[in-house]
Design a protein around this motif. Structure first.
Motif, mmCIF file in Angstrom:
data_model
loop_
_atom_site.group_PDB
_atom_site.id
_atom_site.type_symbol
_atom_site.label_atom_id
_atom_site.label_comp_id
_atom_site.label_asym_id
_atom_site.label_seq_id
_atom_site.Cartn_x
_atom_site.Cartn_y
_atom_site.Cartn_z
ATOM 1 N N LEU A 199 -23.780 -52.444 20.988
ATOM 2 C CA LEU A 199 -22.752 -53.278 20.941
ATOM 3 C C LEU A 199 -21.360 -52.686 20.682
ATOM 4 O O LEU A 199 -20.526 -53.250 21.137
ATOM 5 N N GLY A 200 -21.582 -51.408 20.120
ATOM 6 C CA GLY A 200 -20.269 -50.787 20.044
ATOM 7 C C GLY A 200 -19.673 -50.152 21.379
ATOM 8 O O GLY A 200 -18.512 -50.226 21.621
ATOM 9 N N VAL A 201 -20.769 -49.815 22.382
ATOM 10 C CA VAL A 201 -20.296 -49.398 23.574
ATOM 11 C C VAL A 201 -19.933 -50.414 24.549
ATOM 12 O O VAL A 201 -18.869 -50.297 25.146
ATOM 13 N N VAL A 202 -20.436 -51.652 24.102
ATOM 14 C CA VAL A 202 -19.960 -52.810 24.936
ATOM 15 C C VAL A 202 -18.555 -53.185 24.458
ATOM 16 O O VAL A 202 -17.544 -53.504 25.343
ATOM 17 N N ALA A 203 -18.486 -53.224 23.235
ATOM 18 C CA ALA A 203 -16.963 -53.450 22.643
ATOM 19 C C ALA A 203 -16.008 -52.308 23.102
ATOM 20 O O ALA A 203 -14.915 -52.675 23.300
ATOM 21 N N GLY A 205 -15.994 -50.910 25.881
ATOM 22 C CA GLY A 205 -15.847 -50.908 27.159
ATOM 23 C C GLY A 205 -14.951 -52.216 27.563
ATOM 24 O O GLY A 205 -14.859 -52.473 28.987
ATOM 25 N N LEU A 206 -14.647 -52.968 26.659
ATOM 26 C CA LEU A 206 -13.866 -54.225 27.159
ATOM 27 C C LEU A 206 -12.359 -54.045 27.388
ATOM 28 O O LEU A 206 -11.734 -54.469 28.384
ATOM 29 N N GLY A 207 -11.788 -53.041 26.665
ATOM 30 C CA GLY A 207 -10.323 -52.599 26.644
ATOM 31 C C GLY A 207 -9.544 -53.737 25.929
ATOM 32 O O GLY A 207 -9.626 -54.723 25.647
ATOM 33 N N ILE A 230 -12.384 -62.001 34.302
ATOM 34 C CA ILE A 230 -13.438 -61.057 35.218
ATOM 35 C C ILE A 230 -14.171 -60.102 34.236
ATOM 36 O O ILE A 230 -15.321 -59.832 34.666
ATOM 37 N N THR A 231 -13.339 -59.498 33.407
ATOM 38 C CA THR A 231 -13.820 -58.426 32.733
ATOM 39 C C THR A 231 -15.149 -58.938 31.929
ATOM 40 O O THR A 231 -16.177 -58.296 31.808
ATOM 41 N N LEU A 232 -14.967 -60.041 31.095
ATOM 42 C CA LEU A 232 -15.801 -60.397 30.396
ATOM 43 C C LEU A 232 -17.294 -61.016 31.257
ATOM 44 O O LEU A 232 -18.119 -60.765 30.830
ATOM 45 N N GLY A 233 -16.825 -61.782 32.325
ATOM 46 C CA GLY A 233 -17.840 -62.220 33.032
ATOM 47 C C GLY A 233 -18.555 -61.209 33.758
ATOM 48 O O GLY A 233 -19.997 -61.262 33.698
ATOM 49 N N GLY A 306 -14.529 -51.734 31.322
ATOM 50 C CA GLY A 306 -13.367 -52.610 31.785
ATOM 51 C C GLY A 306 -12.110 -51.612 31.857
ATOM 52 O O GLY A 306 -12.023 -50.470 31.322
ATOM 53 N N SER A 307 -11.193 -52.255 32.538
ATOM 54 C CA SER A 307 -9.805 -51.319 32.511
ATOM 55 C C SER A 307 -8.968 -51.401 31.305
ATOM 56 O O SER A 307 -9.277 -52.170 30.366
#
Length: 446
Positions: A199-203, A205-207, A230-233, A306-307
């Protein structure tokens, strides 16, 4: 072409120079005898590779982090990871501010209305926001890991806290460094360790732009910006789609998921999918995976996160926009639309340029690595994509590719970390108008 070079040399050169300075400083510190354990060599190549991997938050390593580096060396790596993760989120967001400031008034107002986060004069707010997000997420992960190491494994509080903080930073910054020789394979059956890290990696990676939108309108998805949607989807689709593909492919593999119970196989598959977002930690032996799983991982690593996030790759927004372009062409529609918004032609060209140049970088890197190493294409391609996508997963060949291979991977990590960000900003700033247009002619395609 000269104007494009000038745009690259304007705000983007500051980003490149800053990261290069941090890399060189980290290399100098890691080259000191105090940074390596007694009896180990303070190799300049090893120090450069490790510093680049840490600053570019990749996680590829030529040495066992815990066995080769002293506490001083590990702290240098920790600081470099934090600088790299915080720096790329901040600088990428600030470049967005610069881009919006250089656009025309109408385009600038449209950009600010769409992102609801960035605009001229917002630099201080961006830096404070990134710092708050970083501190909050890393603290939560560190507390969860520390508690688990103390309660579940009986480690002394000091050691547990050190491991918790180090791996919290490694996860959120998508750096992929671990203080165990097997990454976190020893915790493959422990969801209390795997899930906080994933979850830390995903968090991470959102930006920051996504967090800014969620902070303002988290109860009203209809008000989210197109970028946030777009990023979340795409993150959800790639995360769970990748987890399903990896789990199915590796279900009966005795070297990876085979010995685990069904529930733990799903956990391990989800964890690996999360790490391909640019995380770099592994809970199963990557070298024992099927070639099909390597290919799936290659695709996920190349797309990335994500960007304006701590993750790498070409970014999920780039991938999604390419899909929208293809879909519009297949439907014969005159405009490319996403979420009831028309995508400007200039942005379409920028997306295509970044994607194709990234493909060219991976292809070139793979070709060179094939020339200087004895390994086969599948392993080399995995390593190259992992380096370019600043992921850090490896089939185990990183320590054995030799000095030439290490230098190639070092260059790929640096290019992969800064290339899409600086190129995207340069292309956005490179706006020209002509008072004439050439006659149209259609060459055959396909």
């Amino acid at each position: 072409m000269k104007n494009l070079v000038r745009q690259i040399n304007t705000p983007s050169r500051v980003v490149v120079a800053a990261f290069l300075a941090v890399v060189l400083s980290g290399t100098a510190l890691l080259s000191l005898p105090i940074a390596v354990e007694a009896g180990r060599e303070a190799s300049l190549t090893s120090a450069l590779f490790t510093a680049t991997s840490a600053v570019c938050v990749t996680g590829l390593a030529v040495q066992d982090t815990a066995a080769h580096w002293t506490f001083f060396g590990e702290m240098v790596i920790l600081v470099l990871m934090q600088i790299g993760g915080f720096g790329i989120m901040s600088l990428a967001s600030i470049l967005a501010v610069v881009v919006s400031g250089r656009l025309g008034l109408r385009a600038r107002l449209n950009t600010q209305a769409e992102t609801k986060t960035l605009g001229p004069g917002d630099v201080r707010r961006v830096l404070v926001g990134v710092a708050k997000v970083t501190l909050a997420v890393e603290t939560l992960i560190a507390v969860a890991l520390t508690a688990r190491f103390v309660i579940g494994y009986g480690e002394p509080f000091g050691r547990a806290a050190y491991h918790g903080v180090f791996h919290a930073v490694s996860a959120f910054t998508n750096a992929g460094f671990a203080l165990w020789p097997d990454s976190i394979m020893r915790f493959v059956t422990d969801p209390w360790v795997c899930l906080p890290l994933a979850l830390g990696v995903v968090a991470g990676g959102l930006g920051f732009p996504v967090y800014a939108v969620l902070r303002q309108n988290w109860r009203h998805p209809a008000r989210w910006s197109l970028h946030a949607k777009i990023t979340l989807g795409m993150t959800a689709i790639l995360l769970f789609g990748g987890a399903t593909a990896i789990t199915v492919t590796e279900w009966n593999n005795p070297g990876t998921l085979g010995p685990l119970s069904p529930g733990l196989r799903i956990l391990a598959g989800f964890f690996h999918s999360a790490m391909t977002r640019s995380g770099g930690l592994n809970s199963v032996d990557i070298s024992q995976m099927n070639e099909n799983s390597w290919l799936i991982s290659d695709v996920l690593m190349f797309i990335g996160a994500g960007s304006a996030s701590t993750g790498g790759g070409i970014k999920v927004t780039t991938f999604a926009l390419l899909a929208y372009v293809i879909l519009a062409e297949l439907r014969g529609e005159p405009d490319v639309t996403a979420g009831r918004r028309r995508i400007p032609e200039q942005l379409q060209r920028q997306t295509l340029t970044i994607a194709l140049l990234s493909v060219a970088s991976v292809a070139t890197g793979t070709f060179v690595m094939m020339m200087v190493t004895p390994f086969k294409l599948d392993r080399v391609l995995f390593e190259v994509v992992s380096a370019f996508g600043t992921v850090g997963l490896s089939t185990g060949i990183t320590p054995d590719v030799g000095t030439s291979g290490h230098l190639v991977l070092t260059a790929l990590m640096f290019i992969g970390r800064l290339g899409p960000v600086t190129l995207g900003a340069a292309l956005a700033l490179h706006i020209q108008t002509r008072r004439f247009r050439y006659p149209e002619e259609r060459p055959l395609v396909g």
